[in-house]
Design an enzyme around this catalytic site. Structure first.
Site, PDB file in Angstrom:
ATOM      1  N   THR A 117     -15.045 -13.341  11.965  1.00  0.00           N
ATOM      2  CA  THR A 117     -15.763 -14.508  12.441  1.00  0.00           C
ATOM      3  C   THR A 117     -15.069 -15.578  13.352  1.00  0.00           C
ATOM      4  O   THR A 117     -14.003 -15.679  13.843  1.00  0.00           O
ATOM      5  CB  THR A 117     -15.497 -15.488  10.994  1.00  0.00           C
ATOM      6  OG1 THR A 117     -15.703 -16.850  10.388  1.00  0.00           O
ATOM      7  CG2 THR A 117     -13.825 -14.883   9.895  1.00  0.00           C
ATOM      8  N   TYR A 141      -8.756 -16.601   4.964  1.00  0.00           N
ATOM      9  CA  TYR A 141     -10.107 -15.349   5.474  1.00  0.00           C
ATOM     10  C   TYR A 141     -10.020 -15.579   6.977  1.00  0.00           C
ATOM     11  O   TYR A 141     -10.798 -14.418   6.700  1.00  0.00           O
ATOM     12  CB  TYR A 141     -10.959 -17.359   4.832  1.00  0.00           C
ATOM     13  CG  TYR A 141     -12.524 -16.598   5.462  1.00  0.00           C
ATOM     14  CD1 TYR A 141     -13.228 -15.134   5.225  1.00  0.00           C
ATOM     15  CD2 TYR A 141     -13.279 -17.315   6.343  1.00  0.00           C
ATOM     16  CE1 TYR A 141     -14.583 -14.367   5.683  1.00  0.00           C
ATOM     17  CE2 TYR A 141     -14.740 -16.588   7.118  1.00  0.00           C
ATOM     18  CZ  TYR A 141     -14.871 -15.083   6.812  1.00  0.00           C
ATOM     19  OH  TYR A 141     -15.824 -14.939   7.288  1.00  0.00           O
TER      20      TYR A 141
END
Ligand code: UDP
Length: 327
Positions: A117, A141
């Site tokens: 990501t 995350y």
């Protein structure tokens, strides 16, 4: 037919990847625990339910299907939740992925496509992010995904595992044929929340912060259509099959849109007003995440064809008006 093990194949991006894999002549084998995924989304190949942390179960699945490669989508992926519950993110994402990677190596399955990501980059003042931009994630995350990138790197050196790592920017849209789409419960992502607000399924969208250092004060993101994104995954698989070695690719379009701009586009595509209120910043959000994606275009031959805001919102809106999935 060549089997590809798709973790998270019952989720939003994984289900679109399964459709693209099937269209490209592969058999996608979905491995999913159905915590955030939907069995109804598994339409393009066999389904195996299981936990990524369950090594014995993974060994069984590798033995049964002898996959040529792994596409690893399964993860917890919400910034807000990661700020509140970092332990869950480290445990699920890192330990789960490590178990999967070890099982793949033990089974001799050495081609690995990983969904990472742009959240691994963190805050960088107004720069377009390329694959060499330093990674300083702001939340668990992004940090968990970066750790998995490191694991893949180490396993290449030690065990010959080859990986294509895709760092996604903001994925939106849905299969234009309506077979699969975005359906999270609870929903946390901007586009589906906005469509819910347009549709009266929620009272209003809350805009998280209008005091960012951007032209209209709202965060800027680079939105990419889920179908373009999964096309890149098939190209990534071909890259590994051609023995071109491990590589990292950003997947975005190079164009950033603010939250307010996404609201305006949604209003014009749906011809409806978007009810919204202004709220505080969401912890863990970066001001601006925009990709330099020339590497994927140049080296993989990736050509996004649906990644205009208009197409993404139109496809998401069409899907949104259908029923969604049942457990
Ligand atoms: N956002 C917002 N309200 C919401 C959800 C998201 O203003 O209810 C903003 C969020 O702050 C970010 C952008 O929309 O700037 C995209 O957020 P999303 O959660 O969709 O994806 P992320 O960027 O976290 O991967």
């Amino acid at each position: 037919m060549t089997n590809i093990l798709v973790t998270g194949g019952a989720g939003y991006i994984g289900s679109h990847a399964c459709k693209a894999l099937k269209a490209a002549g592969y058999t996608p084998v979905t491995f999913d625990n159905l915590v955030t995924g939907w069995q109804d989304a598994v339409k393009f190949g066999p389904f195996e339910r299981g936990e990524l942390t369950d090594r014995a179960r993974l060994d069984q699945v590798f033995a049964k299907y002898q996959p040529a490669a792994v596409m690893h989508f399964a993860a917890l992926s919400q910034v807000g939740e990661a700020m509140a519950e970092p332990g869950r993110y480290w445990a699920n994402n890192v330990i789960g992925s490590l178990t999967l990677i070890e099982a793949a190596v033990a089974a001799g399955c050495l081609d690995f496509v990983f969904s990472s990501t742009c959240a691994t980059y963190g805050e960088h003042d107004n720069v377009v992010l390329d694959e060499n931009t330093p990674q300083h994630p702001l939340n668990a995350y992004g940090a968990s995904k970066r750790a998995i990138e490191d694991i893949l790197h180490d396993f290449e050196a030690a065990h010959g595992l080859r990986s294509v790592i895709f760092r996604y920017f903001n994925v939106a849209g849905a299969d234009p044929e309506g077979e699969v789409g975005e359906f999270h419960r609870p929903e946390t992502h901007l586009v589906p929340l906005m469509l819910d607000a347009i549709d009266g399924k929620r009272a209003a969208l809350t805009v998280f912060g209008t005091d960012y250092d951007t032209p209209d004060g709202t965060c800027i993101r680079d939105y990419v259509h889920v179908c373009d994104l999964v096309d890149a995954h098939v190209l990534g698989l071909n890259w590994l099959e051609a023995d071109k070695g491990s590589r990292v690719f950003n997947l975005g379009t190079g164009s950033g849109f603010s939250v307010r701009e996404v609201i305006d586009h949604s209003s014009s595509v749906t011809n409806r007003k978007v009810p919204f209120t202004i709220g505080p910043r969401r912890a863990g959000d970066c001001t601006k995440l925009v990709s330099g994606s020339v590497r994927a275009e140049r080296e993989l031959g990736w050509t996004p064809t649906r990644s205009t805001l208009k197409s993404m919102i139109a496809d998401a809106w069409r899907w949104h008006q259908s029923a969604g999935y049942e457990r």
